[in-house]
Design an enzyme around this catalytic site. Sequence first.
Site, mmCIF file in Angstrom:
data_model
loop_
_atom_site.group_PDB
_atom_site.id
_atom_site.type_symbol
_atom_site.label_atom_id
_atom_site.label_comp_id
_atom_site.label_asym_id
_atom_site.label_seq_id
_atom_site.Cartn_x
_atom_site.Cartn_y
_atom_site.Cartn_z
ATOM 1 N N ASP A 289 6.240 -1.030 -5.301
ATOM 2 C CA ASP A 289 5.288 -2.128 -5.179
ATOM 3 C C ASP A 289 3.922 -1.469 -4.965
ATOM 4 O O ASP A 289 3.827 -0.294 -4.623
ATOM 5 C CB ASP A 289 5.659 -3.068 -4.020
ATOM 6 C CG ASP A 289 5.035 -4.449 -4.221
ATOM 7 O OD1 ASP A 289 5.578 -5.424 -3.707
ATOM 8 O OD2 ASP A 289 4.004 -4.531 -4.931
HETATM 9 C C1 GLC Z 1 1.936 -7.211 -5.116
HETATM 10 C C2 GLC Z 1 3.289 -7.846 -5.126
HETATM 11 C C3 GLC Z 1 4.043 -7.603 -6.401
HETATM 12 C C4 GLC Z 1 3.052 -7.530 -7.543
HETATM 13 C C5 GLC Z 1 2.265 -6.258 -7.333
HETATM 14 C C6 GLC Z 1 1.196 -6.066 -8.411
HETATM 15 O O1 GLC Z 1 1.569 -6.811 -3.839
HETATM 16 O O2 GLC Z 1 4.146 -7.620 -4.018
HETATM 17 O O3 GLC Z 1 4.970 -8.676 -6.568
HETATM 18 O O4 GLC Z 1 3.706 -7.512 -8.799
HETATM 19 O O5 GLC Z 1 1.673 -6.190 -6.048
HETATM 20 O O6 GLC Z 1 0.156 -6.967 -8.225
#
Ligand code: GLC
Length: 661
Positions: free
Chosen positions: A220
């Site tokens: 993430d």
């Molecule tokens: C965010 C989310 C994830 C998302 C990623 C990119 O914090 O947790 O679901 O796809 O970052 O934005």
Amino acid sequence: MKKNQKLTIKEKLKLLVLNGQFTTYDLDGKISPIELSDGPNGIRKGLVEESEQVNIHCYPALSVLGNSWDREVIYNVGEAIASDCIDNNIDIILGPGINIKRTPVCGRNFEYFSEDAYLAGELASEYVSGCQNRGIGTCLKHFAANNREYDRLFRTSEVDLRTFREIYTKAFEMVIQKADPYSIMCSYNPVNGINASENEWLLRGILRRELQYEGVVFSDWGAVHNHALAVKASLDIRCPYSTNSELELKDGIKKGIINEVYIDESVNRILELSDKVEKARKKRSPLDDTDRYNIALRAAESGCVLLKNENGLLPIKAKKITVLGELSESPSYAGGGSAEVVIEKKRIKSLVQCIQEINPETEIYYEKLYSRENCTHRTAGVRVFNEPKGLSLAYDSELTILIVGDTFSEETESMDRTSIKLNAHLEKLICNVAQKTKKLVVVVEAGSAIDMTAWIDKVQAVVYTGFAGEAINEALANILTGKTNPSGRLSETFPRCLEDTPIGGKLENPYADRYKEGVFVGYRHYVTNNVPVLFPFGYGLSYSTFKYSNFNVKEIKKQEYCVSFDVENISNIDGAEVCQLYVDNIDMKVERPRRELRRFDKIYLKSGEKKKVSFHLDKDCFAYFNICYNTWHVDEGRYEIIVAKNVNTDIFMKKIYVKQF
Ligand code: GLC
């Protein structure tokens, strides 16, 4: 790039981290970069330059898709979102999110399918297949036990192995087996004390060895704390780009934490993904843009749940109606955070306009009644106007529709709700209006369960739309006027109050979320512990009436059963029924939920039409995860097969004796 082409260690290390915010490294032109984009219900604005945006749609949030129980509709949404990606040169959509709704306060519940892993796994598999069959990859997220937003980077989720496998990784296991997602995203939160991105037990042990996932794991965004530890745990690509990566990786090699064997494992998976995307680019064929809107509309309709309809108040028969509430003009069509999809306001028709287009002769009186400035928590942000003079006239109308709900700043990523009630001002408003009319329809636009106990008995009908995407008002108008028969069923329980939920509303301690309720999540808790709820899992009303008959259970071969029954639409309105099959392990040797969803199907029946429904039951319908055998296991003994309209409303039951598998 040729498989055996030698890469320098520098090139390999650069492959292990994004080259920017949402693009993979292209080996200085030797391979084409992979473009990633949020989010599960539409391309997030800003990830594609405004000037280059083409055909971006906002589909219903995944919680609405969960309420549809409709495999075909969700497959189509996968195709539609893939089509938007194709038009915008995106290769992988960062979705679907399949975290289990352990508590209704989780700020991102609107992004997830259900409290039940089987339902989430079945529906997410359709989304992934629909998307990937159109040539766009998916990224199943967030692995794992990311079931709240509060302090998600620090507080650890403490989960026992059986609960982990039966509840929190079960949907991942199903989607990996059924739809082979291009990639998986690990979560922010530590799992049993170790950050998910660096957790060898989690990634190498569970995901790769037990669930046999061979694809790329992305972190993430910002979830990697030490890149060498992440590589050792078999995380492949750190997101987003980090200047620390090269140093941490080289330091990890020097200290012997990782070596080129670890690095090559990830590099090979990344190059395989690159090849897969390259091949997929050749088979891409986007749906027509109008078809995509129609898919958004159909999904919003299919996921809309009719919760109450006293004396058949709906569909609207009145010639003179009142529509109240600002949300009818600017609806909560999406949640907040990375799943937010910003579309031009003009693309969303008002509810009044949509109803008028269906029934031009209906006289509609509209009042905004309140305004939702940019409210960031529950009681602030809603300004209720003094009762305008025209309103009293409105009560002479034959039916009043009041739209309420949460907005994207109340149900959003990075924060949890502090209450599952509506904004207090809106609750009061409902009660005020309910004093003036006995023909009141309340429409709720929210991303997760709402405690309606303060007002539900004062109103005559309730429709729950969820954050239903750009077609929300057209879908709602179709349902309210009867042009479409509501067929949604709750994919999460609506409890009577937060205190009745398995973990209540309290934060037990600042360091760990202890999943001490074990497998007793959602209806598994309420049914097993006889806790009354406002609306049960699988609940939803229809304008049609369905009759079940000819129930039959046959053992077709050793420990495999065929369950069949007929369903007939005995009303004069075409409609859809969601047939649900639960199994109860009567002679349980381990503590198990009193019943668990094991099969379902949504069937569409014209007025007077009858269809036979058949379910094939095998091991997965009786198994639980046995930690002594470290596998799915079936204990010999009596089980009850239950065909139901929802988890609390049985239609047929039959006890069978299942021998040891
Ligand atoms: C965010 C989310 C994830 C998302 C990623 C990119 O914090 O947790 O679901 O796809 O970052 O934005």
